[in-house]
Design an enzyme around this catalytic site. Structure first.
Site, PDB file in Angstrom:
ATOM      1  N   ASP A  67      -3.743   1.358  14.560  1.00 62.94           N
ATOM      2  CA  ASP A  67      -3.489   1.928  13.235  1.00 62.94           C
ATOM      3  C   ASP A  67      -4.759   2.038  12.397  1.00 62.94           C
ATOM      4  O   ASP A  67      -5.812   1.501  12.758  1.00 62.94           O
ATOM      5  CB  ASP A  67      -2.435   1.089  12.483  1.00 62.94           C
ATOM      6  CG  ASP A  67      -2.598  -0.409  12.702  1.00 62.94           C
ATOM      7  OD1 ASP A  67      -3.719  -0.850  13.005  1.00 62.94           O
ATOM      8  OD2 ASP A  67      -1.603  -1.135  12.563  1.00 62.94           O
ATOM      9  N   ASN A 136       7.124  -9.967   8.671  1.00 66.90           N
ATOM     10  CA  ASN A 136       8.446  -9.334   8.727  1.00 66.90           C
ATOM     11  C   ASN A 136       8.737  -8.757  10.111  1.00 66.90           C
ATOM     12  O   ASN A 136       9.668  -7.989  10.284  1.00 66.90           O
ATOM     13  CB  ASN A 136       8.565  -8.242   7.657  1.00 66.90           C
ATOM     14  CG  ASN A 136       7.528  -7.133   7.851  1.00 66.90           C
ATOM     15  OD1 ASN A 136       6.778  -7.137   8.821  1.00 66.90           O
ATOM     16  ND2 ASN A 136       7.489  -6.190   6.932  1.00 66.90           N
ATOM     17  N   HIS A 138       6.695  -6.792  11.840  1.00 70.84           N
ATOM     18  CA  HIS A 138       6.114  -5.479  12.157  1.00 70.84           C
ATOM     19  C   HIS A 138       5.101  -5.579  13.290  1.00 70.84           C
ATOM     20  O   HIS A 138       4.463  -6.609  13.485  1.00 70.84           O
ATOM     21  CB  HIS A 138       5.544  -4.782  10.909  1.00 70.84           C
ATOM     22  CG  HIS A 138       4.281  -5.342  10.368  1.00 70.84           C
ATOM     23  ND1 HIS A 138       4.072  -5.564   9.025  1.00 70.84           N
ATOM     24  CD2 HIS A 138       3.110  -5.720  10.966  1.00 70.84           C
ATOM     25  CE1 HIS A 138       2.851  -6.031   8.836  1.00 70.84           C
ATOM     26  NE2 HIS A 138       2.250  -6.133   9.984  1.00 70.84           N
ATOM     27  N   GLU A 143       7.158  -0.795  10.192  1.00 76.91           N
ATOM     28  CA  GLU A 143       7.879  -1.729   9.329  1.00 76.91           C
ATOM     29  C   GLU A 143       9.359  -1.784   9.726  1.00 76.91           C
ATOM     30  O   GLU A 143       9.835  -0.916  10.471  1.00 76.91           O
ATOM     31  CB  GLU A 143       7.729  -1.276   7.866  1.00 76.91           C
ATOM     32  CG  GLU A 143       6.289  -1.212   7.388  1.00 76.91           C
ATOM     33  CD  GLU A 143       5.652  -2.591   7.166  1.00 76.91           C
ATOM     34  OE1 GLU A 143       6.254  -3.617   7.511  1.00 76.91           O
ATOM     35  OE2 GLU A 143       4.513  -2.618   6.642  1.00 76.91           O
TER      36      GLU A 143
HETATM   37  C1  F6R Z   1      -3.181  -4.561  12.805  1.00 73.64           C
HETATM   38  C2  F6R Z   1      -1.752  -4.514  12.997  1.00 73.64           C
HETATM   39  C3  F6R Z   1      -0.804  -5.408  12.282  1.00 73.64           C
HETATM   40  C4  F6R Z   1      -1.213  -6.870  12.378  1.00 73.64           C
HETATM   41  C5  F6R Z   1      -0.208  -7.743  11.609  1.00 73.64           C
HETATM   42  C6  F6R Z   1      -0.616  -9.199  11.611  1.00 73.64           C
HETATM   43  O1  F6R Z   1      -3.825  -3.581  13.593  1.00 73.64           O
HETATM   44  O2  F6R Z   1      -1.340  -3.684  13.720  1.00 73.64           O
HETATM   45  O3  F6R Z   1       0.474  -5.242  12.853  1.00 73.64           O
HETATM   46  O4  F6R Z   1      -1.257  -7.256  13.713  1.00 73.64           O
HETATM   47  O5  F6R Z   1      -0.115  -7.287  10.290  1.00 73.64           O
HETATM   48  O6  F6R Z   1      -1.765  -9.345  10.849  1.00 73.64           O
HETATM   49  P1  F6R Z   1      -2.608 -10.710  10.837  1.00 73.64           P
HETATM   50  O7  F6R Z   1      -3.139 -10.864  12.216  1.00 73.64           O
HETATM   51  O8  F6R Z   1      -3.689 -10.491   9.835  1.00 73.64           O
HETATM   52  O9  F6R Z   1      -1.641 -11.783  10.485  1.00 73.64           O
END
Ligand code: F6R
Length: 244
Positions: A67, A136, A138, A143
């Site tokens: 992303d 959550n 994701h 989401e």
């Molecule tokens: C980032 C991504 C997100 C993160 C998720 C967890 O490329 O795709 O799904 O993996 O938000 O973020 P952290 O690792 O910062 O807790």
């Protein structure tokens, strides 16, 4: 789904780096799907150290990121382009022409999403996809409520994700949209490695481990994938640390 319980962030990072390294050793032109965020930083650090120590070349490796934010330039310090350049591409020597992220600067967002899916298809899909997990549930920026067959698309970030990301923007105006690989795109990966550390991931991991696919918890889409490894630490698993 194989679940590997580890003690802590460090152990998770070492093990994940070993798995990525093994993939590249066996398949020097592997297509790696990569995540950003706090979770994989330790993994990338260990991978960089280990690749240097063992002279493992990443010159033929190709990467596609999950992303990118919409509306901030690639050169912005908080863009995923910058994160990847600093933590992965430059230290591992991954060639610019082999590393791919969605372009969040374009005004042609729909065309960009289609381009990204086509690119992944042309690369013959991702060999090993590394994922973090949101509080959550994701994955990427998919989401809750995202259809499990979704392709790459533009998302409005939820309150919970904006709150979790606020620390990276330190009061600066933060992006409210992103382009993300869809869940359907992620599920086309040949192998998936999901990493989770810390108690804030407990509920999401528990939903994933329940084995019930539920579009309200995007990560549960992985339940139907034939080759998923989860490495989770004792806080994320909410258990005493032990290897299973
Ligand atoms: C980032 C991504 C997100 C993160 C998720 C967890 O490329 O795709 O799904 O993996 O938000 O973020 P952290 O690792 O910062 O807790």
């Amino acid at each position: 789904m194989r679940v590997i319980a580890v003690a802590d962030y460090e152990e998770m990072s070492v093990l994940a780096a070993e798995m990525i390294e093994a993939k590249v050793r066996n398949q020097p032109d592997a297509v790696l799907g990569l995540a950003t965020g706090g979770t994989p930083l330790g993994t990338y650090r260990h991978l960089v150290e280990s690749a240097a120590a063992r002279h493992l070349s990443f010159r033929r490796v190709k990467t596609v990121n999950l992303d990118e934010y919409v509306g901030i330039p690639a050169s912005h310090p908080q863009s995923y382009h910058s994160y990847m350049k600093e933590n992965v591409f430059d230290p591992l020597g991954i060639l610019p022409e082999n590393s791919h992220l969605p372009n969040g600067e374009t005004l042609e967002l729909t065309a960009e999403c289609a381009r990204y899916d086509k690119l992944i298809q042309e690369l013959n899909s991702v060999d090993l996809q590394v994922l973090g997990i949101g509080q959550n549930g994701h994955i990427g920026f998919n989401e809750p409520g995202t259809p499990f067959n979704s392709s790459t698309h533009v998302v409005e970030l939820t309150e919970s994700t904006l709150r979790a990301n606020a620390k990276y923007f330190k009061g600066e105006k933060q992006p409210v949209q992103a382009i993300t690989m869809g869940i359907g795109t992620i599920l086309k990966s040949k192998e998936i490695l999901l990493l989770a550390s810390g108690s804030s991931k407990k509920e999401a991991i528990s939903a994933l481990m329940s084995g019930i696919r539920d579009e309200n918890v995007p990560a549960t889409a992985l339940v139907s994938h034939p080759s998923v490894t989860v490495i989770a630490d004792s806080e994320a698993l909410a258990v005493e640390s032990k290897r299973v």
